[in-house]
Design a protein around this motif. Structure first.
Motif, PDB file in Angstrom:
ATOM      1  N   PHE A  42       0.831  -1.205   0.000  1.00 33.59           N
ATOM      2  CA  PHE A  42       0.000   0.000   0.000  1.00 33.59           C
ATOM      3  C   PHE A  42       0.864   1.254   0.000  1.00 33.59           C
ATOM      4  CE2 PHE A  42      -1.864   3.278   2.840  1.00 33.59           C
ATOM      5  CZ  PHE A  42      -2.855   3.743   1.986  1.00 33.59           C
ATOM      6  N   CYS A  57      -6.420  -0.778  -2.937  1.00 32.20           N
ATOM      7  CA  CYS A  57      -5.734  -1.550  -1.897  1.00 32.20           C
ATOM      8  C   CYS A  57      -6.224  -1.130  -0.516  1.00 32.20           C
ATOM      9  CB  CYS A  57      -4.226  -1.352  -2.017  1.00 32.20           C
ATOM     10  SG  CYS A  57      -3.245  -2.334  -0.846  1.00 32.20           S
ATOM     11  N   PHE A  58      -6.365   0.166  -0.302  1.00 31.83           N
ATOM     12  CA  PHE A  58      -6.832   0.668   0.984  1.00 31.83           C
ATOM     13  C   PHE A  58      -8.242   0.156   1.289  1.00 31.83           C
ATOM     14  CE2 PHE A  58      -9.085   3.976   3.454  1.00 31.83           C
ATOM     15  CZ  PHE A  58      -8.294   3.979   4.596  1.00 31.83           C
ATOM     16  N   LEU A  93      -1.880   0.520   9.548  1.00 34.67           N
ATOM     17  CA  LEU A  93      -2.441   0.934   8.260  1.00 34.67           C
ATOM     18  C   LEU A  93      -2.776   2.417   8.251  1.00 34.67           C
ATOM     19  CD1 LEU A  93      -3.486   0.379   5.452  1.00 34.67           C
ATOM     20  CD2 LEU A  93      -5.652  -0.383   6.448  1.00 34.67           C
ATOM     21  N   ALA A  97      -1.089   5.378   6.057  1.00 35.38           N
ATOM     22  CA  ALA A  97      -1.894   6.188   5.149  1.00 35.38           C
ATOM     23  C   ALA A  97      -1.675   7.679   5.383  1.00 35.38           C
ATOM     24  CB  ALA A  97      -3.376   5.837   5.331  1.00 35.38           C
ATOM     25  N   THR A 150     -11.756   6.883   7.791  1.00 38.59           N
ATOM     26  CA  THR A 150     -11.730   6.045   6.598  1.00 38.59           C
ATOM     27  C   THR A 150     -12.163   6.820   5.367  1.00 38.59           C
ATOM     28  OG1 THR A 150     -12.243   4.068   7.876  1.00 38.59           O
ATOM     29  CG2 THR A 150     -12.651   3.955   5.538  1.00 38.59           C
ATOM     30  N   ALA A 154      -9.793   7.823   2.191  1.00 33.69           N
ATOM     31  CA  ALA A 154     -10.212   7.318   0.885  1.00 33.69           C
ATOM     32  C   ALA A 154     -10.376   8.461  -0.116  1.00 33.69           C
ATOM     33  CB  ALA A 154     -11.522   6.547   1.021  1.00 33.69           C
ATOM     34  N   LEU A 157      -6.969   9.583  -1.239  1.00 31.52           N
ATOM     35  CA  LEU A 157      -6.278   8.598  -2.072  1.00 31.52           C
ATOM     36  C   LEU A 157      -6.866   8.521  -3.475  1.00 31.52           C
ATOM     37  CD1 LEU A 157      -5.869   5.627   0.441  1.00 31.52           C
ATOM     38  CD2 LEU A 157      -4.057   7.102  -0.429  1.00 31.52           C
TER      39      LEU A 157
END
Length: 202
Positions: A42, A57-58, A93, A97, A150, A154, A157
């Motif tokens: 990632f 991937c996330f 994770l 990120a 989240t 997202a 990304l």
């Protein structure tokens, strides 16, 4: 995060109902381990500018985070390994990120600092109290905090058009506010519980 229940609530539920007869080699633990193993991939995708792949991937990793907890609880597969590995995978994770978003220059460093200080600070604090036999209950705002984090990650990304920059930043700010507020609420609730315990002679 949006595809999962509250990380804090999950940790709380994993802290109970451990069956010592359950093998560590089960589906929930495998999913947790896969999540940890795929974090370097990632990171490489984000730093390499592979936007859609990084986003995909996330999302997949967060789906495994939802699945491992649900499967473990529904099938009675909660293990000590899962109790330890699952929050580690979650924190690793999200840390990866946020730091990657800082490195590629799309997110202010102060956002990452505030969120990570809260996340790791509260986690360490809860573990210290747990060693003293005190269980800090899951925050009611934990689910919202996780969902906002989240969604915010997202959005950053995903290679969205420039007009989405402001909405994405607003969601990220909301995530920061809720993260900090729930962290403060943890401390306040813990203080009240400790004060009540002393008052009752505990």
């Amino acid at each position: 995060m949006g595809v999962k229940n509250s990380q804090d609530a999950q940790n709380q539920s994993h802290a109970t109902d451990v069956n010592p007869e359950v093998s560590n080699w089960n589906l929930p633990n495998i999913l947790t381990s896969v999540r940890i193993l795929f974090i370097p991939l990632f990171v490489w995708l984000v730093l390499g500018g592979h936007d859609w792949w990084a986003f995909g991937c996330f999302v997949l990793l967060m789906i495994t985070d939802k699945l491992d907890g649900d499967i473990a609880r529904s099938r009675g597969l909660v293990t000590n390994f899962g109790k330890i590995a699952d929050p580690i995978a979650d924190k690793a994770l999200m840390t990866a990120a946020f730091v990657c978003l800082n490195i590629i220059g799309v997110l202010p460093v102060w956002v990452t600092v505030l969120i990570l200080v809260r996340e790791f600070g509260i986690t360490i604090w809860r573990f210290v109290l747990l060693r003293q036999g005190k269980v800090v209950p899951a925050s009611q705002g934990g689910k919202l905090k996780t969902a906002l984090q989240t969604l915010a990650v997202a959005l950053y990304l995903c290679p969205l058009p420039s007009w989405m920059d402001l909405p994405s930043f607003i969601v990220m700010i909301a995530a920061v506010i809720v993260t900090v507020v729930t962290g403060i609420q943890y401390l306040v609730d813990g203080y009240k519980e400790n004060k009540a315990g002393h008052a009752n002679g505990r």
